[in-house]
Write a protein that holds these residues in place. Structure first.
Motif, PDB file in Angstrom:
ATOM      1  N   ARG A  43     -15.856  19.346   5.468  1.00  0.00           N
ATOM      2  CA  ARG A  43     -16.658  20.407   6.070  1.00  0.00           C
ATOM      3  C   ARG A  43     -16.871  21.573   5.100  1.00  0.00           C
ATOM      4  O   ARG A  43     -17.889  22.264   5.188  1.00  0.00           O
ATOM      5  CB  ARG A  43     -15.986  20.897   7.352  1.00  0.00           C
ATOM      6  CG  ARG A  43     -16.069  19.910   8.508  1.00  0.00           C
ATOM      7  CD  ARG A  43     -15.726  20.601   9.828  1.00  0.00           C
ATOM      8  NE  ARG A  43     -14.355  21.082   9.820  1.00  0.00           N
ATOM      9  CZ  ARG A  43     -13.320  20.408  10.296  1.00  0.00           C
ATOM     10  NH1 ARG A  43     -13.493  19.206  10.805  1.00  0.00           N
ATOM     11  NH2 ARG A  43     -12.105  20.939  10.268  1.00  0.00           N
ATOM     12  N   LYS A  99     -22.334  13.797  10.081  1.00  0.00           N
ATOM     13  CA  LYS A  99     -21.005  14.350  10.317  1.00  0.00           C
ATOM     14  C   LYS A  99     -20.100  13.322  10.966  1.00  0.00           C
ATOM     15  O   LYS A  99     -20.439  12.764  11.999  1.00  0.00           O
ATOM     16  CB  LYS A  99     -21.111  15.592  11.218  1.00  0.00           C
ATOM     17  CG  LYS A  99     -19.767  16.281  11.449  1.00  0.00           C
ATOM     18  CD  LYS A  99     -19.927  17.523  12.300  1.00  0.00           C
ATOM     19  CE  LYS A  99     -18.585  18.199  12.551  1.00  0.00           C
ATOM     20  NZ  LYS A  99     -18.717  19.402  13.389  1.00  0.00           N
ATOM     21  N   ARG A 159     -11.205  19.004   6.755  1.00  0.00           N
ATOM     22  CA  ARG A 159     -11.453  20.370   6.289  1.00  0.00           C
ATOM     23  C   ARG A 159     -12.163  20.363   4.942  1.00  0.00           C
ATOM     24  O   ARG A 159     -13.113  21.131   4.720  1.00  0.00           O
ATOM     25  CB  ARG A 159     -10.131  21.144   6.194  1.00  0.00           C
ATOM     26  CG  ARG A 159      -9.562  21.592   7.527  1.00  0.00           C
ATOM     27  CD  ARG A 159      -8.484  22.652   7.338  1.00  0.00           C
ATOM     28  NE  ARG A 159      -7.358  22.142   6.571  1.00  0.00           N
ATOM     29  CZ  ARG A 159      -6.282  21.563   7.112  1.00  0.00           C
ATOM     30  NH1 ARG A 159      -6.189  21.433   8.425  1.00  0.00           N
ATOM     31  NH2 ARG A 159      -5.290  21.153   6.348  1.00  0.00           N
TER      32      ARG A 159
END
Length: 307
Positions: free
Chosen positions: A279, A303, A276
């Motif tokens: 991101r 990613k 989290r």
């Protein structure tokens, strides 16, 4: 005398455009003390212009571990989201404590990529104790000249102390679990004894050619584990050229491990929190120089996969 408890050949894998030899983990062990990964990029001649200009696509995050890159030959450049940018040449190391999150990008140094030359390197992943996983990330490049070298008896070889200490000489790089990495270079047809602490998990890796280690004949590109007894390890170089051997180890970290991709935490909840944070942009962003190809591409970190 310490003896070899197992030996496993490194397995081929791919990292970016390079074929590497993955020595750890393997079918015998998943870790050696705090060491979770050892990738070896065997010595490679690179022609001028052979490899493309970096575009930032190799940039990636880490959290909860130390990454340790040893450049035996050649030169590697580092960028990260803390704003660090440095180039380490042959014999030097790049140490990065990923702590609670960082993005980094490692690449061939521009002169090597454009003019050609040799690259030979290693990367270790080293687990961190739980309290250090939540600390801010840190980065330290160390030149070869700043790493101590201990000469062995009779001039039969030397120990370059990359991490930890040997015979009263210590690397300037921080440690968290008594970890060490030594680069042994043993003269042709010579035998040396290396002192090792009893009970410490220790492994070795032969990157160039084979040797006698304890009572076992070991081939090149092989990871060996050593028994837990104390005393010395006898190593014989049977060749008419110098032998290189990496020895590494440290105290086992007994905290729970939750690992996914480049993140190594202590629980699934902490892993989810790290993803989290990444991101949400909390790991930051790499700022490349204006004349750097990665800057021109406008790319950032790849990613990581959550499963």
């Amino acid at each position: 005398m310490k003896q070899v408890s197992f030996q496993k050949p490194a397995q081929p894998d791919r990292v970016g455009t390079f074929t590497i030899a993955r020595a750890l983990p393997n079918r015998a062990v998943t870790a050696i003390g705090p060491f979770m990964l050892l990738d070896h990029l065997p010595r490679r001649e690179i022609a001028a212009g052979e490899l493309p200009e970096p575009d930032g696509s190799f940039a990636h995050p880490h959290a909860g571990i130390v990454t340790f890159t040893y450049v035996m030959e050649g030169a590697m450049t580092h960028f990260d989201s803390l704003g660090n940018n440095s180039t380490v040449t042959g014999g030097g190391v790049q140490w990065m404590n990923a702590g609670n999150g960082i993005i980094h990008d490692e690449m061939l140094a521009t002169p090597l990529r454009r003019d050609g030359g040799v690259l030979h390197s290693f990367q270790f992943w080293i687990n961190l104790p739980a309290p250090n996983k939540v600390e801010p990330a840190k980065y330290m490049p160390v030149a070869s000249s700043d790493l101590p070298v201990v000469m062995l008896a009779g001039g039969r070889g030397e120990v370059k102390v990359l991490l930890g200490g040997y015979d009263g000489q210590s690397s300037p790089i921080p440690t968290y679990a008594g970890e060490f990495i030594w680069h042994l270079r043993i003269e042709p047809l010579a035998t040396v004894d290396i002192a090792l602490r009893a009970g410490l998990p220790v492994a070795g890796y032969l990157p160039t050619h084979g040797a006698m280690v304890g009572n076992a004949r070991i081939d090149a590109h092989t990871l060996i584990g050593l028994d837990a007894r104390g005393g010395t390890l006898e190593i014989t170089n049977p060749a008419v050229e110098p032998l290189d051997l990496l020895l590494f180890g440290g105290d086992a970290i007994t905290d729970p491990i939750a690992m996914r991709g480049p993140f190594v935490m202590n629980s699934e909840g902490e892993l989810a929190q790290a993803f989290r944070a990444y991101r949400a942009g909390e790991f930051g962003r790499i700022t490349y120089p204006a004349d750097h190809a990665a800057h021109k591409s406008g790319t950032n970190a790849a990613k990581p996969q959550e499963s």
